[in-house]
Design an enzyme around this catalytic site. Structure first.
Site, PDB file in Angstrom:
ATOM      1  N   CYS A  33       8.057 -68.876  77.215  1.00  0.00           N
ATOM      2  CA  CYS A  33       6.598 -68.946  77.120  1.00  0.00           C
ATOM      3  C   CYS A  33       6.059 -67.935  76.107  1.00  0.00           C
ATOM      4  O   CYS A  33       5.061 -68.169  75.444  1.00  0.00           O
ATOM      5  CB  CYS A  33       5.964 -68.726  78.480  1.00  0.00           C
ATOM      6  SG  CYS A  33       6.558 -67.231  79.275  1.00  0.00           S
ATOM      7  N   LYS A  86       8.825 -74.706  95.308  1.00  0.00           N
ATOM      8  CA  LYS A  86       9.364 -75.931  94.706  1.00  0.00           C
ATOM      9  C   LYS A  86       9.842 -75.608  93.302  1.00  0.00           C
ATOM     10  O   LYS A  86       9.056 -75.440  92.384  1.00  0.00           O
ATOM     11  CB  LYS A  86       8.301 -77.031  94.621  1.00  0.00           C
ATOM     12  CG  LYS A  86       8.907 -78.370  94.247  1.00  0.00           C
ATOM     13  CD  LYS A  86       7.943 -79.311  93.562  1.00  0.00           C
ATOM     14  CE  LYS A  86       7.856 -79.135  92.078  1.00  0.00           C
ATOM     15  NZ  LYS A  86       9.076 -79.436  91.307  1.00  0.00           N
ATOM     16  N   GLU A 107       2.058 -75.702  71.550  1.00  0.00           N
ATOM     17  CA  GLU A 107       3.317 -75.058  71.927  1.00  0.00           C
ATOM     18  C   GLU A 107       4.477 -76.040  71.714  1.00  0.00           C
ATOM     19  O   GLU A 107       4.487 -77.116  72.297  1.00  0.00           O
ATOM     20  CB  GLU A 107       3.245 -74.657  73.410  1.00  0.00           C
ATOM     21  CG  GLU A 107       4.398 -73.824  73.870  1.00  0.00           C
ATOM     22  CD  GLU A 107       4.316 -73.533  75.378  1.00  0.00           C
ATOM     23  OE1 GLU A 107       3.910 -74.415  76.146  1.00  0.00           O
ATOM     24  OE2 GLU A 107       4.673 -72.410  75.767  1.00  0.00           O
ATOM     25  N   GLU A 147      12.399 -79.742  89.275  1.00  0.00           N
ATOM     26  CA  GLU A 147      13.348 -80.719  89.832  1.00  0.00           C
ATOM     27  C   GLU A 147      14.644 -80.780  89.034  1.00  0.00           C
ATOM     28  O   GLU A 147      15.662 -81.221  89.546  1.00  0.00           O
ATOM     29  CB  GLU A 147      12.700 -82.110  89.924  1.00  0.00           C
ATOM     30  CG  GLU A 147      12.069 -82.660  88.657  1.00  0.00           C
ATOM     31  CD  GLU A 147      10.619 -82.209  88.476  1.00  0.00           C
ATOM     32  OE1 GLU A 147      10.319 -81.021  88.690  1.00  0.00           O
ATOM     33  OE2 GLU A 147       9.799 -83.055  88.097  1.00  0.00           O
ATOM     34  N   GLU A 192       0.491 -69.263  85.439  1.00  0.00           N
ATOM     35  CA  GLU A 192       1.170 -68.694  84.264  1.00  0.00           C
ATOM     36  C   GLU A 192       1.502 -69.871  83.360  1.00  0.00           C
ATOM     37  O   GLU A 192       2.404 -70.656  83.668  1.00  0.00           O
ATOM     38  CB  GLU A 192       2.466 -67.981  84.687  1.00  0.00           C
ATOM     39  CG  GLU A 192       2.265 -66.749  85.524  1.00  0.00           C
ATOM     40  CD  GLU A 192       1.682 -65.577  84.752  1.00  0.00           C
ATOM     41  OE1 GLU A 192       1.686 -65.624  83.503  1.00  0.00           O
ATOM     42  OE2 GLU A 192       1.203 -64.644  85.395  1.00  0.00           O
ATOM     43  N   GLY A 233       4.143 -73.007  84.408  1.00  0.00           N
ATOM     44  CA  GLY A 233       4.505 -74.246  83.717  1.00  0.00           C
ATOM     45  C   GLY A 233       3.505 -74.556  82.619  1.00  0.00           C
ATOM     46  O   GLY A 233       2.820 -73.658  82.117  1.00  0.00           O
ATOM     47  N   GLY A 234       3.417 -75.814  82.257  1.00  0.00           N
ATOM     48  CA  GLY A 234       2.568 -76.210  81.134  1.00  0.00           C
ATOM     49  C   GLY A 234       1.091 -76.313  81.501  1.00  0.00           C
ATOM     50  O   GLY A 234       0.731 -76.464  82.676  1.00  0.00           O
ATOM     51  N   THR A 262      -0.242 -79.522  83.352  1.00  0.00           N
ATOM     52  CA  THR A 262       0.036 -79.482  84.792  1.00  0.00           C
ATOM     53  C   THR A 262      -0.888 -78.473  85.474  1.00  0.00           C
ATOM     54  O   THR A 262      -1.393 -78.722  86.567  1.00  0.00           O
ATOM     55  CB  THR A 262       1.516 -79.098  85.048  1.00  0.00           C
ATOM     56  OG1 THR A 262       2.349 -79.834  84.164  1.00  0.00           O
ATOM     57  CG2 THR A 262       1.929 -79.387  86.468  1.00  0.00           C
ATOM     58  N   GLY A 263      -1.105 -77.339  84.808  1.00  0.00           N
ATOM     59  CA  GLY A 263      -1.982 -76.306  85.366  1.00  0.00           C
ATOM     60  C   GLY A 263      -3.368 -76.857  85.678  1.00  0.00           C
ATOM     61  O   GLY A 263      -3.967 -76.550  86.713  1.00  0.00           O
TER      62      GLY A 263
HETATM   63  P1  NAD Z   1       5.773 -78.351  83.733  1.00  0.00           P
HETATM   64  O1  NAD Z   1       4.337 -78.029  83.802  1.00  0.00           O
HETATM   65  O2  NAD Z   1       6.174 -79.713  83.273  1.00  0.00           O
HETATM   66  O3  NAD Z   1       6.478 -78.178  85.154  1.00  0.00           O
HETATM   67  C1  NAD Z   1       6.451 -76.957  85.855  1.00  0.00           C
HETATM   68  C2  NAD Z   1       6.568 -77.242  87.324  1.00  0.00           C
HETATM   69  O4  NAD Z   1       5.412 -77.965  87.737  1.00  0.00           O
HETATM   70  C3  NAD Z   1       7.778 -78.084  87.741  1.00  0.00           C
HETATM   71  O5  NAD Z   1       8.294 -77.586  88.948  1.00  0.00           O
HETATM   72  C4  NAD Z   1       7.166 -79.458  87.944  1.00  0.00           C
HETATM   73  O6  NAD Z   1       7.882 -80.258  88.864  1.00  0.00           O
HETATM   74  C5  NAD Z   1       5.804 -79.101  88.493  1.00  0.00           C
HETATM   75  N1  NAD Z   1       4.773 -80.136  88.336  1.00  0.00           N
HETATM   76  C6  NAD Z   1       4.701 -81.110  87.409  1.00  0.00           C
HETATM   77  N2  NAD Z   1       3.600 -81.872  87.629  1.00  0.00           N
HETATM   78  C7  NAD Z   1       2.966 -81.366  88.715  1.00  0.00           C
HETATM   79  C8  NAD Z   1       1.781 -81.702  89.418  1.00  0.00           C
HETATM   80  N3  NAD Z   1       0.998 -82.740  89.063  1.00  0.00           N
HETATM   81  N4  NAD Z   1       1.421 -80.941  90.478  1.00  0.00           N
HETATM   82  C9  NAD Z   1       2.174 -79.884  90.857  1.00  0.00           C
HETATM   83  N5  NAD Z   1       3.324 -79.547  90.237  1.00  0.00           N
HETATM   84  C10 NAD Z   1       3.716 -80.249  89.164  1.00  0.00           C
HETATM   85  O7  NAD Z   1       6.412 -77.222  82.847  1.00  0.00           O
HETATM   86  P2  NAD Z   1       7.922 -77.089  82.367  1.00  0.00           P
HETATM   87  O8  NAD Z   1       8.128 -78.108  81.306  1.00  0.00           O
HETATM   88  O9  NAD Z   1       8.836 -77.077  83.547  1.00  0.00           O
HETATM   89  O10 NAD Z   1       7.917 -75.612  81.761  1.00  0.00           O
HETATM   90  C11 NAD Z   1       7.540 -75.334  80.463  1.00  0.00           C
HETATM   91  C12 NAD Z   1       6.152 -74.718  80.417  1.00  0.00           C
HETATM   92  O11 NAD Z   1       6.108 -73.570  81.258  1.00  0.00           O
HETATM   93  C13 NAD Z   1       5.794 -74.221  79.042  1.00  0.00           C
HETATM   94  O12 NAD Z   1       4.466 -74.568  78.729  1.00  0.00           O
HETATM   95  C14 NAD Z   1       5.917 -72.704  79.176  1.00  0.00           C
HETATM   96  O13 NAD Z   1       5.169 -71.977  78.251  1.00  0.00           O
HETATM   97  C15 NAD Z   1       5.478 -72.485  80.574  1.00  0.00           C
HETATM   98  N6  NAD Z   1       5.964 -71.190  81.087  1.00  0.00           N
HETATM   99  C16 NAD Z   1       5.070 -70.163  81.193  1.00  0.00           C
HETATM  100  C17 NAD Z   1       5.504 -68.904  81.629  1.00  0.00           C
HETATM  101  C18 NAD Z   1       4.549 -67.739  81.746  1.00  0.00           C
HETATM  102  O14 NAD Z   1       4.940 -66.709  82.282  1.00  0.00           O
HETATM  103  N7  NAD Z   1       3.330 -67.840  81.273  1.00  0.00           N
HETATM  104  C19 NAD Z   1       6.840 -68.719  81.960  1.00  0.00           C
HETATM  105  C20 NAD Z   1       7.719 -69.793  81.831  1.00  0.00           C
HETATM  106  C21 NAD Z   1       7.266 -71.030  81.397  1.00  0.00           C
END
Ligand code: NAD
Length: 492
Positions: A284, A175, A385, A178, A250, A228-229, A232-233
């Site tokens: 990131c 996924k 961040e 979006e 990550e 991602g963030g 969310t993690g």
């Molecule tokens: P985000 O957490 O908002 O979204 C990431 C993904 O998670 C998207 O596909 C989103 O639709 C999905 N998501 C959102 N809520 C969810 C839920 N409840 N359950 C499952 N999936 C869900 O992050 P973002 O704003 O897209 O990306 C930015 C973040 O990603 C920053 O914190 C950045 O540091 C991190 N990032 C980390 C790395 C790494 O390698 N460590 C690399 C790139 C980005």
């Protein structure tokens, strides 16, 4: 304008509900594509397909070399189509085409690396303490993988997950974010062309809270890999607890860039800009926390400010553009708010701190590269961040103080040390609690080296040999070779 679909069981389909989403170019807010907007039912269907393909399909039973061959072909396809893929990535994210081309070359490299590994790990024979027996450790695919990617490096992050998962023989549902699904869709078309069997890779497009959550929660999914963030993690960890699925996270970073007085001044200035402003700081591992030795701080920051004023903002398609827009109006507002908070808490704005005035840039989500001076460790802008083109400046007098400041974070993704004293470089990098450390450079990464975070920057590693292991189960096979094995109940 593009009209795209999702990919389930080798077919391009709409969402069951018929719902769609507009994909926006962050440079000018024009609609560049319409894509399906899936819901939980679509996600469940995708998971069912991946489950069936794993349990009854051929992919996990193919010799590794055959899976590797497909991935080599895919890498070639990505190279052949890199200009088109790069332009699509730029349309979707606003980053410069130069950056996007570099991404595509890296992505081809990631597929090649895991293609090469696909038949290299035959497990091992271990010494058994039991006479007349053989003991083997073998690697097997985990099963059905859920993969969730962010918007900042849409295809690169997808490749980091798809390539090892495919090499190891898993099936998957991916996924993408979006708001940036286009290159993941395009590369899926290329996967179809090279003959990745139907059902092995399924692409669902839709919101995280519904579709992403289903991938994390479903008991039919064996592993969830998320980039991602942190907020969310955390939700994903909780959702994944039902069946104790394997988790790879990550997450974000708040990465220190430590400059000692004995570093090469010009190079360190140049790379401090690169560290923080690359892809408008939406990285990131962005080196957003400048920690500079007090004796050179004034000269260093003066030079940084001058060079920051000259950073050229614009369309990613213009050759002289150095920085594109931020990804969305929402994200722009978040970055603006952080810079305000920084000043409210006592930081001094040296340059930037607003949207640009250039009339050409008014339709895009642009923010000027920004430097906040006089920052201290308790400030929000030091601890959270920002994910935008913002450098915060802290100073130190001693090596110990530099290490303490650098480590004073809940994050532990990456960091750099600038010095011409290699003994000092070694001491400091060993003391940093981070997954990646660089000496006299910032940002290099490659598929051979593991990537991931200490502390709240994540769980697990992507890339490198360990990146393949994330997608493998480990099994011990003990074979008795004695026709009359001796056990306690038969012992005379
Ligand atoms: P985000 O957490 O908002 O979204 C990431 C993904 O998670 C998207 O596909 C989103 O639709 C999905 N998501 C959102 N809520 C969810 C839920 N409840 N359950 C499952 N999936 C869900 O992050 P973002 O704003 O897209 O990306 C930015 C973040 O990603 C920053 O914190 C950045 O540091 C991190 N990032 C980390 C790395 C790494 O390698 N460590 C690399 C790139 C980005």
């Amino acid at each position: 304008m593009l009209q795209k679909k999702m990919y389930l069981n080798g077919e391009w389909v709409d969402a069951r509900s018929g719902e769609t989403r507009e994909i926006i170019n962050p440079y000018n807010q024009e609609v560049i594509a319409i894509v399906p907007e899936a819901d939980v039912e679509d996600a469940k269907q995708a998971i069912k397909i991946a489950r069936e393909a794993f349990d009854n399909g051929e992919w996990s039973h193919l010799p590794g070399a055959e899976r590797g061959h497909k991935l080599f072909l895919l890498a070639e396809k990505i190279e052949e189509n890199k200009q088109e893929l790069a332009e699509l990535e730029t349309l979707d994210t606003g980053k410069t085409v130069t950056e996007s081309i570099a991404d595509m070359e890296d992505i081809a490299g990631v597929f090649r690396y895991f293609a090469g590994l696909a038949d290299k790990d035959g497990g091992e024979v271990i010494e058994s303490p039991i006479p007349h027996s053989t003991s083997m450790v073998v690697r097997e695919p985990v099963g059905v993988c859920g993969q969730i990617t962010p918007w900042n490096y849409p295809l690169l992050q997808a490749a980091w997950k798809l390539a090892p998962a495919l090499a190891a023989g898993n099936t998957m549902v991916i996924k993408p974010s979006e708001i940036t699904p286009l290159t993941t869709i395009r590369v899926t078309e290329l996967m179809e062309e090279v003959g990745i069997p139907e059902g092995v890779v399924n692409v669902v497009l839709g919101p995280g809270a519904t579709v992403g959550n289903e991938l994390a929660e479903s008991e039919e999914v064996d592993l969830i890999s998320f980039t991602g963030g942190g907020a969310t993690g955390r939700k994903i960890m909780k959702a994944a607890a039902g069946n104790f699925k394997k988790i790879a996270l990550e997450l974000g970073g708040k990465n220190p860039n430590v400059v000692f007085a004995d570093a090469d001044f010009e190079t360190a200035v140049d790379q401090a800009l690169n560290a923080a402003y690359f892809h408008a700081g939406q990285v990131c591992s962005a080196g957003s926390r400048l920690i500079v030795e007090e004796s050179i701080k004034d000269a260093f920051v003066k030079e940084l400010v001058e060079r920051t004023k000259g950073v050229k903002l614009g369309s990613g398609f213009e050759e002289d553009t150095e920085m594109g827009p931020l990804i969305s109006a929402e994200h722009l507002a978040k970055v603006e708010r952080y810079v305000e908070i920084g000043q409210e808490e006592g930081a001094k704005l040296l340059v930037g701190g607003s949207r640009p005035e250039d009339p050409e840039l008014q339709n895009g989500f642009f923010y000027l590269p920004t430097i906040l001076d006089g920052c201290t460790r308790d400030m929000t802008v030091i601890q959270e961040e920002i994910f935008g083109p913002v450098i915060t400046v802290e100073t130190f007098k001693t090596e110990d103080e530099a290490i303490e400041l650098a480590n004073d974070s809940n994050y532990g993704l990456a960091g750099a040390v600038w010095t011409n004293d290699m003994y000092k470089a070694n001491r400091v990098t060993r003391a940093l609690r981070m997954g990646t450390t660089w000496v006299n450079d910032f940002h290099p990464y490659f598929p051979q080296a593991p990537w991931g975070g200490y502390k709240q920057s994540g769980i697990g590693r992507e890339l490198g040999h360990i990146g393949l292991e994330e997608y493998q189960e480990t099994k011990h096979i003990f074979q008795n070779l004695d026709p009359q094995p001796v056990h306690w109940f038969t012992k005379k």
